[in-house]
Scaffold this motif. Sequence first.
Motif, PDB file in Angstrom:
ATOM      1  N   ARG A   1       0.817  -1.220   0.000  1.00  0.00           N
ATOM      2  CA  ARG A   1       0.000   0.000   0.000  1.00  0.00           C
ATOM      3  C   ARG A   1       0.847   1.264   0.000  1.00  0.00           C
ATOM      4  NH1 ARG A   1      -1.646   2.985   4.281  1.00  0.00           N
ATOM      5  NH2 ARG A   1      -1.290   1.354   5.832  1.00  0.00           N
ATOM      6  N   THR A   2       1.957   1.254   0.703  1.00  0.00           N
ATOM      7  CA  THR A   2       2.708   2.492   0.920  1.00  0.00           C
ATOM      8  C   THR A   2       3.887   2.690  -0.025  1.00  0.00           C
ATOM      9  OG1 THR A   2       4.090   1.462   2.634  1.00  0.00           O
ATOM     10  CG2 THR A   2       2.056   2.596   3.356  1.00  0.00           C
ATOM     11  N   LYS A   3       4.314   1.666  -0.729  1.00  0.00           N
ATOM     12  CA  LYS A   3       5.464   1.797  -1.625  1.00  0.00           C
ATOM     13  C   LYS A   3       5.027   1.604  -3.070  1.00  0.00           C
ATOM     14  CE  LYS A   3       8.945   0.478   1.707  1.00  0.00           C
ATOM     15  NZ  LYS A   3      10.021  -0.441   2.044  1.00  0.00           N
ATOM     16  N   GLU A   4       5.277   2.610  -3.872  1.00  0.00           N
ATOM     17  CA  GLU A   4       4.924   2.557  -5.292  1.00  0.00           C
ATOM     18  C   GLU A   4       5.616   1.388  -5.993  1.00  0.00           C
ATOM     19  OE1 GLU A   4       3.070   3.709  -8.818  1.00  0.00           O
ATOM     20  OE2 GLU A   4       2.701   4.469  -6.802  1.00  0.00           O
ATOM     21  N   GLU A   5       6.869   1.167  -5.634  1.00  0.00           N
ATOM     22  CA  GLU A   5       7.583   0.016  -6.174  1.00  0.00           C
ATOM     23  C   GLU A   5       8.486  -0.542  -5.090  1.00  0.00           C
ATOM     24  OE1 GLU A   5      11.292   1.638  -8.651  1.00  0.00           O
ATOM     25  OE2 GLU A   5       9.351   2.186  -9.519  1.00  0.00           O
ATOM     26  N   GLY A   6       8.797  -1.824  -5.204  1.00  0.00           N
ATOM     27  CA  GLY A   6       9.641  -2.407  -4.181  1.00  0.00           C
ATOM     28  C   GLY A   6       9.802  -3.902  -4.335  1.00  0.00           C
ATOM     29  N   THR A   7      10.511  -4.461  -3.382  1.00  0.00           N
ATOM     30  CA  THR A   7      10.689  -5.906  -3.292  1.00  0.00           C
ATOM     31  C   THR A   7      10.516  -6.301  -1.831  1.00  0.00           C
ATOM     32  OG1 THR A   7      13.072  -5.747  -2.942  1.00  0.00           O
ATOM     33  CG2 THR A   7      12.321  -5.984  -5.220  1.00  0.00           C
ATOM     34  N   MET A   8      10.136  -7.520  -1.643  1.00  0.00           N
ATOM     35  CA  MET A   8       9.922  -8.023  -0.292  1.00  0.00           C
ATOM     36  C   MET A   8      10.000  -9.540  -0.344  1.00  0.00           C
ATOM     37  SD  MET A   8       6.534  -7.360   2.011  1.00  0.00           S
ATOM     38  CE  MET A   8       6.590  -7.627   3.761  1.00  0.00           C
ATOM     39  N   THR A   9      10.619 -10.119   0.671  1.00  0.00           N
ATOM     40  CA  THR A   9      10.644 -11.575   0.805  1.00  0.00           C
ATOM     41  C   THR A   9       9.936 -11.930   2.100  1.00  0.00           C
ATOM     42  OG1 THR A   9      12.719 -11.774  -0.413  1.00  0.00           O
ATOM     43  CG2 THR A   9      12.119 -13.607   1.033  1.00  0.00           C
ATOM     44  N   ILE A  10       9.009 -12.862   1.985  1.00  0.00           N
ATOM     45  CA  ILE A  10       8.283 -13.342   3.158  1.00  0.00           C
ATOM     46  C   ILE A  10       8.495 -14.842   3.261  1.00  0.00           C
ATOM     47  CG2 ILE A  10       6.041 -13.659   4.259  1.00  0.00           C
ATOM     48  CD1 ILE A  10       5.041 -11.244   2.770  1.00  0.00           C
ATOM     49  N   GLU A  11       8.905 -15.269   4.440  1.00  0.00           N
ATOM     50  CA  GLU A  11       8.955 -16.699   4.712  1.00  0.00           C
ATOM     51  C   GLU A  11       7.784 -17.012   5.619  1.00  0.00           C
ATOM     52  OE1 GLU A  11      11.758 -20.319   6.337  1.00  0.00           O
ATOM     53  OE2 GLU A  11      12.630 -18.334   6.054  1.00  0.00           O
ATOM     54  N   TRP A  12       6.798 -17.686   5.069  1.00  0.00           N
ATOM     55  CA  TRP A  12       5.614 -18.051   5.834  1.00  0.00           C
ATOM     56  C   TRP A  12       5.996 -19.159   6.791  1.00  0.00           C
ATOM     57  CZ3 TRP A  12       2.204 -14.451   5.224  1.00  0.00           C
ATOM     58  CH2 TRP A  12       2.065 -13.808   3.988  1.00  0.00           C
ATOM     59  N   PRO A  13       5.814 -18.963   8.106  1.00  0.00           N
ATOM     60  CA  PRO A  13       6.388 -19.864   9.109  1.00  0.00           C
ATOM     61  C   PRO A  13       5.568 -21.081   9.499  1.00  0.00           C
ATOM     62  CG  PRO A  13       5.382 -17.986  10.193  1.00  0.00           C
ATOM     63  CD  PRO A  13       5.228 -17.774   8.706  1.00  0.00           C
ATOM     64  N   SER A  14       4.395 -21.240   8.991  1.00  0.00           N
ATOM     65  CA  SER A  14       3.525 -22.308   9.460  1.00  0.00           C
ATOM     66  C   SER A  14       4.021 -23.679   9.007  1.00  0.00           C
ATOM     67  CB  SER A  14       2.104 -22.069   8.928  1.00  0.00           C
ATOM     68  OG  SER A  14       1.276 -23.149   9.256  1.00  0.00           O
ATOM     69  N   SER A  15       3.823 -24.689   9.837  1.00  0.00           N
ATOM     70  CA  SER A  15       4.263 -26.041   9.487  1.00  0.00           C
ATOM     71  C   SER A  15       3.422 -26.644   8.362  1.00  0.00           C
ATOM     72  CB  SER A  15       4.216 -26.944  10.714  1.00  0.00           C
ATOM     73  OG  SER A  15       2.906 -26.993  11.224  1.00  0.00           O
TER      74      SER A  15
END
Length: 179
Positions: free
Chosen positions: A72-86
């Motif tokens: 929502r707040t960044k016009e452009e960008g990168t992000m890595t998410i590691e979803w932690p659920s088993s």
Amino acid sequence: MFRIQASNPKINSNGAMEIEDISDLSDLIESAYILHTEDMIMFWNYIPIVVSYKYNLSELIDDILEMLFQLRTKEEGTMTIEWPSSSFHGVWNMSWQGNDCLTIDSEWTSVVGGTKKLLNDDSRIELSKKGFVAEWKKVLENIINGLREINKNNLLNSAIQKIEIEYKKIEKYGELYQT
């Protein structure tokens, strides 16, 4: 293709009574839902991924809110998410430019239902950022409503407001919930 079927999970009306730390959003959400209720179903390139409200979404909520905030707040960008659920474990490498182009490259480690190989074989999705964000609106609404139902002494208002901030910023519901 990315869609979310938010479903209609049942609430544990006695949920928050056992929680000592009402600032822990994960524990609050876990306590709000009963064990056997409808799950959220995420469709990744038409492959269904079952995501439990009680055990998965409760663990993922902070990452979901951060992801939505960044988009929502960044016009452009990168992000890595590691979803932690088993039962829903994977890494999403996200990149976006404007509202028209969001790319997510995923690597799945474990997924309930034996679809890990299928997901890894078709691991990239490309869609509009607004379309992706819209898919989360009904899920956030379900969580807000669940917390409101167990909020008997108004002690959970700050937790609810934390989720409502992102919920209210999402302009429309996802594809399955538009009227």
